[in-house]
Design a protein around this motif. Structure first.
Motif, PDB file in Angstrom:
ATOM      1  N   TRP A  22       0.826  -1.197   0.000  1.00  0.00           N
ATOM      2  CA  TRP A  22       0.000   0.000   0.000  1.00  0.00           C
ATOM      3  C   TRP A  22       0.866   1.256   0.000  1.00  0.00           C
ATOM      4  O   TRP A  22       0.525   2.254  -0.629  1.00  0.00           O
ATOM      5  N   GLY A  23       2.006   1.216   0.681  1.00  0.00           N
ATOM      6  CA  GLY A  23       2.895   2.366   0.683  1.00  0.00           C
ATOM      7  C   GLY A  23       3.410   2.701  -0.701  1.00  0.00           C
ATOM      8  O   GLY A  23       3.406   3.863  -1.114  1.00  0.00           O
ATOM      9  N   SER A  24       3.825   1.697  -1.453  1.00  0.00           N
ATOM     10  CA  SER A  24       4.311   1.973  -2.810  1.00  0.00           C
ATOM     11  C   SER A  24       3.183   2.411  -3.729  1.00  0.00           C
ATOM     12  O   SER A  24       3.345   3.335  -4.527  1.00  0.00           O
ATOM     13  N   LEU A  25       2.006   1.787  -3.606  1.00  0.00           N
ATOM     14  CA  LEU A  25       0.879   2.175  -4.439  1.00  0.00           C
ATOM     15  C   LEU A  25       0.400   3.578  -4.092  1.00  0.00           C
ATOM     16  O   LEU A  25       0.174   4.403  -4.984  1.00  0.00           O
ATOM     17  N   SER A  26       0.282   3.876  -2.803  1.00  0.00           N
ATOM     18  CA  SER A  26      -0.213   5.202  -2.410  1.00  0.00           C
ATOM     19  C   SER A  26       0.778   6.298  -2.783  1.00  0.00           C
ATOM     20  O   SER A  26       0.366   7.392  -3.162  1.00  0.00           O
ATOM     21  N   THR A  27       2.061   6.015  -2.702  1.00  0.00           N
ATOM     22  CA  THR A  27       3.057   7.006  -3.124  1.00  0.00           C
ATOM     23  C   THR A  27       2.918   7.313  -4.603  1.00  0.00           C
ATOM     24  O   THR A  27       2.944   8.478  -5.017  1.00  0.00           O
ATOM     25  N   ALA A  28       2.753   6.269  -5.405  1.00  0.00           N
ATOM     26  CA  ALA A  28       2.568   6.484  -6.843  1.00  0.00           C
ATOM     27  C   ALA A  28       1.265   7.227  -7.114  1.00  0.00           C
ATOM     28  O   ALA A  28       1.216   8.113  -7.980  1.00  0.00           O
ATOM     29  N   LEU A  29       0.212   6.894  -6.394  1.00  0.00           N
ATOM     30  CA  LEU A  29      -1.080   7.552  -6.600  1.00  0.00           C
ATOM     31  C   LEU A  29      -1.037   9.024  -6.206  1.00  0.00           C
ATOM     32  O   LEU A  29      -1.555   9.879  -6.921  1.00  0.00           O
ATOM     33  N   ASP A  31       1.656  10.974  -5.904  1.00  0.00           N
ATOM     34  CA  ASP A  31       2.630  11.707  -6.700  1.00  0.00           C
ATOM     35  C   ASP A  31       2.162  11.935  -8.134  1.00  0.00           C
ATOM     36  O   ASP A  31       2.373  12.998  -8.696  1.00  0.00           O
ATOM     37  N   MET A  32       1.518  10.927  -8.733  1.00  0.00           N
ATOM     38  CA  MET A  32       1.189  11.007 -10.153  1.00  0.00           C
ATOM     39  C   MET A  32      -0.298  11.168 -10.448  1.00  0.00           C
ATOM     40  O   MET A  32      -0.664  11.303 -11.605  1.00  0.00           O
ATOM     41  N   GLY A  33      -1.129  11.081  -9.470  1.00  0.00           N
ATOM     42  CA  GLY A  33      -2.566  11.071  -9.721  1.00  0.00           C
ATOM     43  C   GLY A  33      -3.033   9.625  -9.832  1.00  0.00           C
ATOM     44  O   GLY A  33      -2.241   8.700  -9.999  1.00  0.00           O
ATOM     45  N   TYR A  40       1.464   3.266 -13.625  1.00  0.00           N
ATOM     46  CA  TYR A  40       2.869   3.145 -13.243  1.00  0.00           C
ATOM     47  C   TYR A  40       3.108   1.871 -12.434  1.00  0.00           C
ATOM     48  O   TYR A  40       4.067   1.143 -12.672  1.00  0.00           O
ATOM     49  N   VAL A  41       2.234   1.605 -11.461  1.00  0.00           N
ATOM     50  CA  VAL A  41       2.384   0.412 -10.621  1.00  0.00           C
ATOM     51  C   VAL A  41       2.235  -0.850 -11.470  1.00  0.00           C
ATOM     52  O   VAL A  41       3.005  -1.806 -11.323  1.00  0.00           O
ATOM     53  N   ILE A  42       1.266  -0.873 -12.372  1.00  0.00           N
ATOM     54  CA  ILE A  42       1.067  -2.047 -13.234  1.00  0.00           C
ATOM     55  C   ILE A  42       2.284  -2.254 -14.134  1.00  0.00           C
ATOM     56  O   ILE A  42       2.771  -3.377 -14.291  1.00  0.00           O
ATOM     57  N   ASN A  43       2.798  -1.187 -14.736  1.00  0.00           N
ATOM     58  CA  ASN A  43       3.997  -1.302 -15.571  1.00  0.00           C
ATOM     59  C   ASN A  43       5.187  -1.795 -14.765  1.00  0.00           C
ATOM     60  O   ASN A  43       5.972  -2.624 -15.234  1.00  0.00           O
ATOM     61  N   PHE A  44       5.338  -1.306 -13.539  1.00  0.00           N
ATOM     62  CA  PHE A  44       6.441  -1.732 -12.684  1.00  0.00           C
ATOM     63  C   PHE A  44       6.340  -3.216 -12.360  1.00  0.00           C
ATOM     64  O   PHE A  44       7.332  -3.944 -12.422  1.00  0.00           O
ATOM     65  N   VAL A  45       5.143  -3.679 -12.028  1.00  0.00           N
ATOM     66  CA  VAL A  45       4.948  -5.097 -11.702  1.00  0.00           C
ATOM     67  C   VAL A  45       5.239  -5.971 -12.925  1.00  0.00           C
ATOM     68  O   VAL A  45       5.924  -6.994 -12.819  1.00  0.00           O
ATOM     69  N   VAL A  46       4.752  -5.572 -14.091  1.00  0.00           N
ATOM     70  CA  VAL A  46       4.986  -6.369 -15.308  1.00  0.00           C
ATOM     71  C   VAL A  46       6.469  -6.397 -15.661  1.00  0.00           C
ATOM     72  O   VAL A  46       7.007  -7.447 -16.030  1.00  0.00           O
ATOM     73  N   MET A  47       7.162  -5.272 -15.521  1.00  0.00           N
ATOM     74  CA  MET A  47       8.602  -5.259 -15.814  1.00  0.00           C
ATOM     75  C   MET A  47       9.367  -6.117 -14.810  1.00  0.00           C
ATOM     76  O   MET A  47      10.336  -6.786 -15.175  1.00  0.00           O
ATOM     77  N   ARG A 115       3.136   1.686 -23.068  1.00  0.00           N
ATOM     78  CA  ARG A 115       4.303   2.171 -23.810  1.00  0.00           C
ATOM     79  C   ARG A 115       5.636   1.841 -23.121  1.00  0.00           C
ATOM     80  O   ARG A 115       6.582   1.420 -23.769  1.00  0.00           O
ATOM     81  N   PRO A 116       5.777   1.993 -21.788  1.00  0.00           N
ATOM     82  CA  PRO A 116       7.066   1.630 -21.160  1.00  0.00           C
ATOM     83  C   PRO A 116       7.416   0.150 -21.320  1.00  0.00           C
ATOM     84  O   PRO A 116       8.581  -0.203 -21.471  1.00  0.00           O
ATOM     85  N   ILE A 117       6.407  -0.701 -21.303  1.00  0.00           N
ATOM     86  CA  ILE A 117       6.660  -2.130 -21.477  1.00  0.00           C
ATOM     87  C   ILE A 117       7.128  -2.399 -22.896  1.00  0.00           C
ATOM     88  O   ILE A 117       8.068  -3.169 -23.128  1.00  0.00           O
ATOM     89  N   LEU A 118       6.489  -1.765 -23.883  1.00  0.00           N
ATOM     90  CA  LEU A 118       6.888  -1.972 -25.274  1.00  0.00           C
ATOM     91  C   LEU A 118       8.253  -1.359 -25.563  1.00  0.00           C
ATOM     92  O   LEU A 118       8.970  -1.835 -26.439  1.00  0.00           O
ATOM     93  N   HIS A 119       8.618  -0.305 -24.832  1.00  0.00           N
ATOM     94  CA  HIS A 119       9.954   0.276 -25.009  1.00  0.00           C
ATOM     95  C   HIS A 119      11.048  -0.709 -24.613  1.00  0.00           C
ATOM     96  O   HIS A 119      12.138  -0.676 -25.174  1.00  0.00           O
TER      97      HIS A 119
END
Length: 181
Positions: A22-29, A31-33, A40-47, A115-119
């Motif tokens: 929850w700390g990592s998810l809430s920080t991303a939420l 900070d980024m909306g 961002y969290v989904i891309n991070f988990v997939v990477m 897009r980050p995953i495809l990059h």
């Protein structure tokens, strides 16, 4: 009394895990909306699944599973080098890597979320190939250990030894690639 302590320890581990996630998810939420944070969290988990899991499993094969297998082999105990965890983790990583490669090659996806995953595929295909090969070798190691070694021990050992050397070489190349970026 022991049962109560076990329940308390398990509950404490679960609570710590939830707080960390929850700390990592809430920080991303925050900070980024909401929308960009979730993406961002989904891309991070997939990477992490695509890169960290194959590397971690290769390290586990080289430094934990295969030495235990060799020790059991020379002591005379029955031990299968392939484990279900290695197979399942490697299959998940391999399927996600193949899916990303197929989407990047054969579709015209313009969704900003992936897009980050495809990059990862398009920016440096050499690194993608290293991780794909590493994940495939982990799958082969687990399959040969579970299927061949149990039936024909000498053939299984002769197959697993070069396969472990290939895993070590590919892991080294992958770690060099990761270090250079």
């Amino acid at each position: 009394m022991r049962r109560t302590l076990g329940v308390i320890q398990d509950s404490a581990k679960d609570i710590a895990f939830v707080i960390l996630m929850w700390g990592s998810l809430s920080t991303a939420l925050v900070d980024m909306g909401f929308e960009r944070g979730v993406i961002y969290v989904i891309n991070f988990v997939v990477m992490c699944v695509m890169i960290c899991v194959p590397v971690f499993l290769a390290i586990a094969v080289l430094f934990i599973d295969f030495p235990v297998f060799l020790y059991a082999r020379f002591v005379g105990k029955d031990s299968s080098p392939g484990s279900r965890e290695i197979l399942l983790g490697s299959l998940v990583a391999l399927i996600s890597l193949v899916a990303v490669g197929l989407v990047a090659n054969y579709s015209d996806v313009r969704v900003e979320a992936i897009r980050p995953i495809l990059h990862f595929y398009s920016e440096d295909p050499r690194g993608y190939r290293y991780v794909l090969l590493l994940s495939g070798l982990n799958v082969l190691y687990a399959l040969f250990g579970m299927l061949v070694y149990l039936r024909k021990r000498r053939l299984g050992l002769l197959i697993l030894l070069p396969l472990v050397l290939l895993i070590a070489y590919t892991l080294l190349k992958t770690l060099i690639w990761v270090h250079s970026h």
